[in-house]
Motif scaffolding. Sequence first.
Motif, PDB file in Angstrom:
ATOM      1  N   ASP A  19    -127.053  74.759  29.799  1.00 26.07           N
ATOM      2  CA  ASP A  19    -125.879  74.172  29.106  1.00 26.07           C
ATOM      3  C   ASP A  19    -125.460  74.662  27.892  1.00 26.07           C
ATOM      4  OD1 ASP A  19    -126.530  72.282  31.292  1.00 26.07           O
ATOM      5  OD2 ASP A  19    -127.587  70.892  29.859  1.00 26.07           O
ATOM      6  N   LEU A  20    -126.032  75.476  27.424  1.00 22.21           N
ATOM      7  CA  LEU A  20    -125.768  76.107  26.024  1.00 22.21           C
ATOM      8  C   LEU A  20    -124.293  76.562  25.932  1.00 22.21           C
ATOM      9  CD1 LEU A  20    -126.402  77.151  23.113  1.00 22.21           C
ATOM     10  CD2 LEU A  20    -127.256  79.146  24.280  1.00 22.21           C
ATOM     11  N   ASP A  21    -123.597  77.495  26.755  1.00 16.68           N
ATOM     12  CA  ASP A  21    -122.530  77.798  26.588  1.00 16.68           C
ATOM     13  C   ASP A  21    -121.251  76.711  26.835  1.00 16.68           C
ATOM     14  OD1 ASP A  21    -123.175  80.497  26.438  1.00 16.68           O
ATOM     15  OD2 ASP A  21    -122.850  80.948  28.447  1.00 16.68           O
ATOM     16  N   THR A  22    -121.514  75.680  27.601  1.00 15.76           N
ATOM     17  CA  THR A  22    -120.649  74.916  27.810  1.00 15.76           C
ATOM     18  C   THR A  22    -120.786  73.572  26.478  1.00 15.76           C
ATOM     19  OG1 THR A  22    -121.023  74.619  30.126  1.00 15.76           O
ATOM     20  CG2 THR A  22    -120.115  72.480  29.091  1.00 15.76           C
ATOM     21  N   LEU A  23    -121.989  73.622  26.142  1.00 18.84           N
ATOM     22  CA  LEU A  23    -122.376  72.463  24.810  1.00 18.84           C
ATOM     23  C   LEU A  23    -121.482  73.276  23.607  1.00 18.84           C
ATOM     24  CD1 LEU A  23    -125.652  71.450  24.966  1.00 18.84           C
ATOM     25  CD2 LEU A  23    -123.591  69.987  24.874  1.00 18.84           C
ATOM     26  N   TYR A  24    -121.654  74.682  23.569  1.00 20.66           N
ATOM     27  CA  TYR A  24    -121.062  75.409  22.479  1.00 20.66           C
ATOM     28  C   TYR A  24    -119.491  75.439  22.434  1.00 20.66           C
ATOM     29  CZ  TYR A  24    -119.951  79.197  19.444  1.00 20.66           C
ATOM     30  OH  TYR A  24    -119.392  80.408  18.714  1.00 20.66           O
ATOM     31  N   ALA A  25    -118.642  75.419  23.695  1.00 16.23           N
ATOM     32  CA  ALA A  25    -117.504  75.301  23.703  1.00 16.23           C
ATOM     33  C   ALA A  25    -117.073  73.872  23.170  1.00 16.23           C
ATOM     34  CB  ALA A  25    -117.008  75.495  25.151  1.00 16.23           C
ATOM     35  N   TRP A  26    -117.776  72.859  23.761  1.00 15.90           N
ATOM     36  CA  TRP A  26    -117.255  71.397  23.503  1.00 15.90           C
ATOM     37  C   TRP A  26    -117.646  70.889  21.932  1.00 15.90           C
ATOM     38  CZ3 TRP A  26    -120.590  68.898  27.865  1.00 15.90           C
ATOM     39  CH2 TRP A  26    -119.987  69.085  29.187  1.00 15.90           C
ATOM     40  N   GLU A  27    -118.716  71.499  21.323  1.00 16.60           N
ATOM     41  CA  GLU A  27    -119.134  71.157  20.093  1.00 16.60           C
ATOM     42  C   GLU A  27    -118.305  72.054  19.024  1.00 16.60           C
ATOM     43  OE1 GLU A  27    -120.800  68.783  18.677  1.00 16.60           O
ATOM     44  OE2 GLU A  27    -122.242  68.404  20.644  1.00 16.60           O
ATOM     45  N   ILE A  42    -120.439  74.655  15.030  1.00 16.97           N
ATOM     46  CA  ILE A  42    -122.227  74.813  15.208  1.00 16.97           C
ATOM     47  C   ILE A  42    -122.386  76.179  15.906  1.00 16.97           C
ATOM     48  CG2 ILE A  42    -123.724  73.476  16.483  1.00 16.97           C
ATOM     49  CD1 ILE A  42    -122.214  71.183  16.123  1.00 16.97           C
ATOM     50  N   SER A  43    -123.367  76.768  15.388  1.00 15.28           N
ATOM     51  CA  SER A  43    -123.553  78.019  15.869  1.00 15.28           C
ATOM     52  C   SER A  43    -124.392  77.597  17.321  1.00 15.28           C
ATOM     53  CB  SER A  43    -124.653  78.923  14.877  1.00 15.28           C
ATOM     54  OG  SER A  43    -126.036  78.146  14.916  1.00 15.28           O
ATOM     55  N   ARG A  44    -124.219  78.849  18.075  1.00  9.45           N
ATOM     56  CA  ARG A  44    -125.136  79.017  19.305  1.00  9.45           C
ATOM     57  C   ARG A  44    -126.653  78.756  18.947  1.00  9.45           C
ATOM     58  NH1 ARG A  44    -122.578  80.572  24.053  1.00  9.45           N
ATOM     59  NH2 ARG A  44    -120.519  81.758  23.359  1.00  9.45           N
ATOM     60  N   PHE A  45    -127.341  79.440  17.886  1.00 16.98           N
ATOM     61  CA  PHE A  45    -128.571  79.485  17.299  1.00 16.98           C
ATOM     62  C   PHE A  45    -128.865  77.969  17.046  1.00 16.98           C
ATOM     63  CE2 PHE A  45    -132.009  79.237  14.037  1.00 16.98           C
ATOM     64  CZ  PHE A  45    -132.704  79.722  14.947  1.00 16.98           C
ATOM     65  N   ALA A  46    -128.091  77.138  16.514  1.00 14.86           N
ATOM     66  CA  ALA A  46    -128.469  75.715  16.219  1.00 14.86           C
ATOM     67  C   ALA A  46    -128.466  74.900  17.386  1.00 14.86           C
ATOM     68  CB  ALA A  46    -127.522  75.288  15.122  1.00 14.86           C
ATOM     69  N   LEU A  47    -127.503  75.139  18.418  1.00 17.28           N
ATOM     70  CA  LEU A  47    -127.615  74.466  19.762  1.00 17.28           C
ATOM     71  C   LEU A  47    -128.940  74.837  20.367  1.00 17.28           C
ATOM     72  CD1 LEU A  47    -123.720  74.559  20.599  1.00 17.28           C
ATOM     73  CD2 LEU A  47    -125.139  72.288  20.072  1.00 17.28           C
ATOM     74  N   MET A  48    -129.120  76.045  20.487  1.00 15.24           N
ATOM     75  CA  MET A  48    -130.276  76.483  21.184  1.00 15.24           C
ATOM     76  C   MET A  48    -131.665  75.821  20.663  1.00 15.24           C
ATOM     77  SD  MET A  48    -131.705  77.521  23.721  1.00 15.24           S
ATOM     78  CE  MET A  48    -130.744  78.687  24.704  1.00 15.24           C
TER      79      MET A  48
END
Length: 179
Positions: A19-27, A42-48
């Motif tokens: 879900d990372l890419d989708t969450l990244y786009a939404w956030e 929000i960074s990809r790293f923080a979301l991961m």
Amino acid sequence: MNKLLENDLILLRAVEPEDLDTLYAWENDTDLWKYGSTTAPISRFALMEYIMHEQQNIYGNGQLRMMIVRKDDLQLIGAVDLYDFDAFHQKAGVSILIDRAYQQGGFATSALALLEKYAFDFLKLHQLYAFVSKSNTSSLKLFEKAGFIHSAVLKDWISWQHSFEDAIIMQKINSSDIQ
């Protein structure tokens, strides 16, 4: 799959690494920031890190995010959150996001109904609430349709682009708790 978290249209599931890419786009969609509390990218790293370390324990974290998946093709279409969970007072806040491509398809109504059932029947909450900006008429209609009532107006509660907007508090009391 747990029937508590699905119906004919959608299912709710835990957040997964894919879900990372989708969450990244939404956030990081700045058009959505006015509806939540996001104030910076929000960074990809923080979301991961969030995905990898989130234990989906509402009692420990005070929050729970579930992803909304369309059943017919397993497409990720949104997310729903319980936040500010208060076990003593048996309440939690609700937020919901449906990707623009899937809005107006009944998915938000369906997801809110499943979340409510989970919160009231499984978690045994007494009430759910949401803070909705006065201009977010789609969300106000969604919560009204789900049986939430306008319980208060918070004047100038939301700051957005050099102005302030009222927030409407929407509440729903668990009808099985009412004597």
